[in-house]
Design an enzyme around this catalytic site. Structure first.
Site, PDB file in Angstrom:
ATOM      1  N   GLY A 165      51.942  73.932  24.117  1.00 31.28           N
ATOM      2  CA  GLY A 165      53.130  73.566  24.891  1.00 31.28           C
ATOM      3  C   GLY A 165      52.847  73.701  26.374  1.00 31.28           C
ATOM      4  N   GLY A 166      53.914  74.018  27.127  1.00 31.36           N
ATOM      5  CA  GLY A 166      53.770  74.165  28.578  1.00 31.36           C
ATOM      6  C   GLY A 166      52.841  75.306  28.948  1.00 31.36           C
ATOM      7  N   GLY A 400      28.064  52.379  47.933  1.00 35.05           N
ATOM      8  CA  GLY A 400      29.090  53.404  48.150  1.00 35.05           C
ATOM      9  C   GLY A 400      28.640  54.743  47.607  1.00 35.05           C
ATOM     10  CB  ALA A 401      26.726  55.653  44.609  1.00 33.55           C
TER      11      ALA A 401
HETATM   12  C1  HXC Z   1      58.374  83.867  18.975  1.00 35.98           C
HETATM   13  C2  HXC Z   1      56.498  83.571  17.705  1.00 35.98           C
HETATM   14  C3  HXC Z   1      56.135  82.440  18.473  1.00 35.98           C
HETATM   15  C4  HXC Z   1      56.997  82.061  19.551  1.00 35.98           C
HETATM   16  C5  HXC Z   1      54.619  82.747  16.991  1.00 35.98           C
HETATM   17  N1  HXC Z   1      55.538  83.712  16.803  1.00 35.98           N
HETATM   18  N2  HXC Z   1      54.978  81.951  18.012  1.00 35.98           N
HETATM   19  N3  HXC Z   1      57.599  84.278  17.966  1.00 35.98           N
HETATM   20  N4  HXC Z   1      58.103  82.816  19.766  1.00 35.98           N
HETATM   21  N5  HXC Z   1      56.708  81.037  20.344  1.00 35.98           N
HETATM   22  C6  HXC Z   1      55.525  84.755  15.795  1.00 35.98           C
HETATM   23  C7  HXC Z   1      55.771  84.231  14.397  1.00 35.98           C
HETATM   24  O1  HXC Z   1      57.144  84.156  14.175  1.00 35.98           O
HETATM   25  C8  HXC Z   1      55.108  85.305  13.558  1.00 35.98           C
HETATM   26  O2  HXC Z   1      55.983  86.415  13.506  1.00 35.98           O
HETATM   27  C9  HXC Z   1      53.912  85.728  14.407  1.00 35.98           C
HETATM   28  O3  HXC Z   1      54.210  85.302  15.738  1.00 35.98           O
HETATM   29  C10 HXC Z   1      52.626  85.072  13.979  1.00 35.98           C
HETATM   30  O4  HXC Z   1      52.846  83.678  13.879  1.00 35.98           O
HETATM   31  P1  HXC Z   1      52.364  82.822  12.622  1.00 35.98           P
HETATM   32  O5  HXC Z   1      53.073  81.543  12.683  1.00 35.98           O
HETATM   33  O6  HXC Z   1      52.507  83.637  11.370  1.00 35.98           O
HETATM   34  O7  HXC Z   1      50.835  82.658  12.931  1.00 35.98           O
HETATM   35  P2  HXC Z   1      49.896  81.400  12.679  1.00 35.98           P
HETATM   36  O8  HXC Z   1      50.108  80.879  11.288  1.00 35.98           O
HETATM   37  O9  HXC Z   1      48.534  81.831  13.056  1.00 35.98           O
HETATM   38  O10 HXC Z   1      50.401  80.278  13.684  1.00 35.98           O
HETATM   39  C11 HXC Z   1      50.302  80.451  15.052  1.00 35.98           C
HETATM   40  C12 HXC Z   1      51.071  79.342  15.808  1.00 35.98           C
HETATM   41  C13 HXC Z   1      52.522  79.269  15.255  1.00 35.98           C
HETATM   42  C14 HXC Z   1      50.373  78.011  15.572  1.00 35.98           C
HETATM   43  C15 HXC Z   1      51.004  79.666  17.279  1.00 35.98           C
HETATM   44  O11 HXC Z   1      53.071  80.579  15.250  1.00 35.98           O
HETATM   45  C16 HXC Z   1      53.379  78.392  16.073  1.00 35.98           C
HETATM   46  O12 HXC Z   1      53.348  77.173  15.946  1.00 35.98           O
HETATM   47  N6  HXC Z   1      54.202  79.005  16.947  1.00 35.98           N
HETATM   48  C17 HXC Z   1      55.099  78.253  17.776  1.00 35.98           C
HETATM   49  C18 HXC Z   1      54.373  77.568  18.871  1.00 35.98           C
HETATM   50  C19 HXC Z   1      55.291  76.914  19.819  1.00 35.98           C
HETATM   51  O13 HXC Z   1      55.846  75.850  19.521  1.00 35.98           O
HETATM   52  N7  HXC Z   1      55.585  77.610  20.912  1.00 35.98           N
HETATM   53  C20 HXC Z   1      56.454  77.175  21.920  1.00 35.98           C
HETATM   54  C21 HXC Z   1      55.626  76.246  22.794  1.00 35.98           C
HETATM   55  S1  HXC Z   1      56.554  75.616  24.066  1.00 35.98           S
HETATM   56  P3  HXC Z   1      56.029  87.376  12.224  1.00 35.98           P
HETATM   57  O14 HXC Z   1      57.198  88.284  12.516  1.00 35.98           O
HETATM   58  O15 HXC Z   1      56.248  86.490  11.039  1.00 35.98           O
HETATM   59  O16 HXC Z   1      54.718  88.080  12.209  1.00 35.98           O
HETATM   60  C22 HXC Z   1      56.228  76.636  25.295  1.00 35.98           C
HETATM   61  C23 HXC Z   1      57.007  76.345  26.492  1.00 35.98           C
HETATM   62  C24 HXC Z   1      56.342  76.941  27.672  1.00 35.98           C
HETATM   63  O17 HXC Z   1      55.461  77.499  25.208  1.00 35.98           O
HETATM   64  C25 HXC Z   1      57.029  76.369  28.818  1.00 35.98           C
HETATM   65  C26 HXC Z   1      56.296  76.608  30.047  1.00 35.98           C
HETATM   66  C27 HXC Z   1      56.640  75.512  30.998  1.00 35.98           C
END
Ligand code: HXC
Length: 510
Positions: A165-166, A400-401
């Protein structure tokens, strides 16, 4: 419980957290945040800050969330002060909540204030969903800090898990990105979204794995098979760099070079101008033994960039690579070169250019995807650089290079050429077809006439002596003398004083 007991209990919970983290991370062939920091820093030098910061109150509180998923602090690398943060995936997926984000911002701000590099070890699910806008505002502060620090302290990101993501934009704004293959990935939108929006199946690795970013997108400057090598690369890189833009460059007293191989430079360039050779070999012969640290090795291989030591002192090397696409400058090579030149200029690192370039890449694909706009980046970067800049033309320097690759006209301090150099507006084959069109049309034997005109063009125009006579280069030098000439040239330039007119900032074509 009295205060001493509470103190002991908190330490005990922290210990337990580390044990859980070890099991979870090792099962995924990953290390814990603290294990990573131990590899990064000189033994026993890590000084942790805000160890017991807890997540925001609205998150279900757990005793196992001390630190809020990130370990931050300061340590020593080769005895020099460096700040770092390491995200802990075992605490809510290393997701970035407000407290977590403020810890990162704190070390960024300390690093800037105290003039030390800032290193991010990233392993995070991105913005913590439960904390909503608070986590976004923390990211915003981190991004702003990245930009405020840019060009003042070196910033390096090591991606050791997800970066999605971001959240990819903080690493993207740092100076160097290091990834692991298979266990790290970066993308703006993941495979699920790709499937939903574009109906395309793609794995995480294919979309944003280490190799993809090192070879195709150029996001990653280095990729390694394991975490240990990825983290150690930070130590290797920093050995060439100053701590900040006012700090002197580190100097190595241990100078070795291969005296015997200097002679080989006299015959390394083939007589046939269309035959390739390996510019990397020339770099390695010229600089101190085993000091060339190539950056972006797998990306845009038609240009080489990297740090090296010459007589113990750090230099940045930018070199065309005739072995790949004849060293032609295309969009990716221009961007790669420009970014490196700007890094060197920010941190006062002298630049050596080795030139063998037939020109910019022709064709509709490059024109339509912006070779004008992107080639201009390399030109702009060299024009604005005020560090010592020396070019050696080994063979082709056309059009140019020739100008772009640090010519005297755009502010290069010294330009030297080997006798094998061909300096002209364009190569002989193209040139004679334009300037001798009528003569060729009338020739009884066109092929023989072309051959004769090519030889004449080379003799009269496409050689280094014409440029030498016109003062467009400083000297034609014997290849085996190059190292000695370069050491002297950079010594002369050591006290170079030159600054650009005052302004807010230039407007590099982006
Ligand atoms: C809260 C999160 C989390 C998140 C993971 N966890 N990402 N909790 N916010 N963004 C937690 C899960 O709930 C889980 O908790 C633990 O972390 C481990 O995650 P898993 O999914 O079990 O691990 P894995 O299978 O290895 O997958 C990892 C992952 C997946 C691919 C990163 O967790 C995922 O897709 N997370 C979301 C990613 C995402 O969309 N993030 C937001 C991006 S947007 P438990 O309690 O079950 O252990 C962004 C905006 C930024 O970041 C903006 C800036 C401009």
């Amino acid at each position: 419980m009295n205060k001493r007991e509470i103190f002991e209990q908190r330490r005990h919970f922290l210990q337990q957290m580390e044990e859980v983290a070890v099991q979870k991370q090792h099962a995924k062939l990953k290390l814990t945040a603290r294990e990573r920091l131990n590899i990064l820093f000189d033994e026993g030098s890590f000084f942790e800050l805000n160890t017991f910061v807890e997540p925001a109150k609205e998150i279900k509180k757990s005793q196992n969330a001390y630190g809020d998923g990130v370990v931050v602090g300061r340590g020593l690398i080769q005895g020099r002060s460096v700040f770092a943060y390491a995200q802990d995936f075992t605490v809510m997926g290393g997701s970035l909540g407000y407290a977590h984000g403020m810890k990162i911002a704190k070390v960024q701000e300390m690093a800037l204030k105290f003039g030390s590099p800032c290193i991010g070890l990233i392993d995070s699910g991105g913005a913590r969903i439960q904390e909503g806008i608070n986590s976004l505002s923390a990211y915003a502060r981190i991004f702003r800090n990245n930009v405020r620090s840019s060009g003042i302290i070196p910033q390096i990101s090591v991606i050791l898990g997800p970066s999605a993501g971001g959240a990819v934009y903080s690493p993207a704004m740092t100076d160097f990105v290091i990834m692991t293959n298979k266990t790290s990935y970066m993308f703006v939108t993941g495979p699920d979204v790709v499937k939903e929006v574009l109906n395309q199946e793609i794995s995480m690795d294919e979309l944003g794995g280490g190799n993809v970013h090192a070879e195709k997108s150029g996001v990653a400057h280095f990729v390694f098979e394991d975490e240990e090598h990825a983290i150690i690369q930070v130590r290797k890189l920093l050995a060439y760099l100053p701590l900040n833009n006012f700090d002197p460059l580190p100097v190595s007293m241990d100078v070795n070079f291969n005296a015997e191989r200097q002679e080989y430079l006299n015959k390394i360039v083939p007589d046939d101008p269309n035959r390739p050779y390996d510019m990397k070999e020339i770099v390695n012969i010229l600089v101190d033994n085993n000091t060339f640290l190539e950056i972006h090795e797998k990306f845009a291989q038609n240009i080489l960039v990297g740090f090296a030591r010459l007589n113990g002192k750090t230099i940045g090397v930018v070199a065309n690579q005739p072995k790949v696409m004849a060293g032609t400058l295309d969009i990716n090579a221009s961007i790669k070169g420009a970014r490196f030149v700007r890094f060197c200029d920010s941190f006062n690192i002298p630049i050596l250019v080795l030139e063998d370039v037939p020109g910019f890449m022709p064709g509709a694909e490059q024109e339509h995807t912006g070779i004008i706009r992107n080639g201009a980046k390399l030109l702009y970067a060299f024009c604005e650089a005020t560090v010592p800049r020396v070019t050696v033309i080994t063979r082709k320097a056309y059009g140019g290079a020739f100008i772009v690759m640090n010519s005297l006209g755009i502010g290069g301090d010294f330009n030297f050429a080997w006798p094998s150099a061909e300096i002209a507006v364009m190569g002989p084959a193209g040139a004679i077809k334009i300037i001798n069109r009528a003569e060729l049309a009338a020739a009884a034997d066109r092929k023989a006439a072309e051959q004769e005109l090519v030889e004449k063009y080379k003799e009269e125009i496409a050689n280094p002596f014409k440029a030498e006579e016109l003062g467009m280069i400083d000297d034609v030098i014997k290849p085996s003398d190059t190292r000695r000439v370069l050491i002297t040239a950079f010594e002369i330039l050591a006290n170079k004083q030159y600054s650009q007119p005052e302004r807010k900032h230039g407007n590099i074509p982006l």
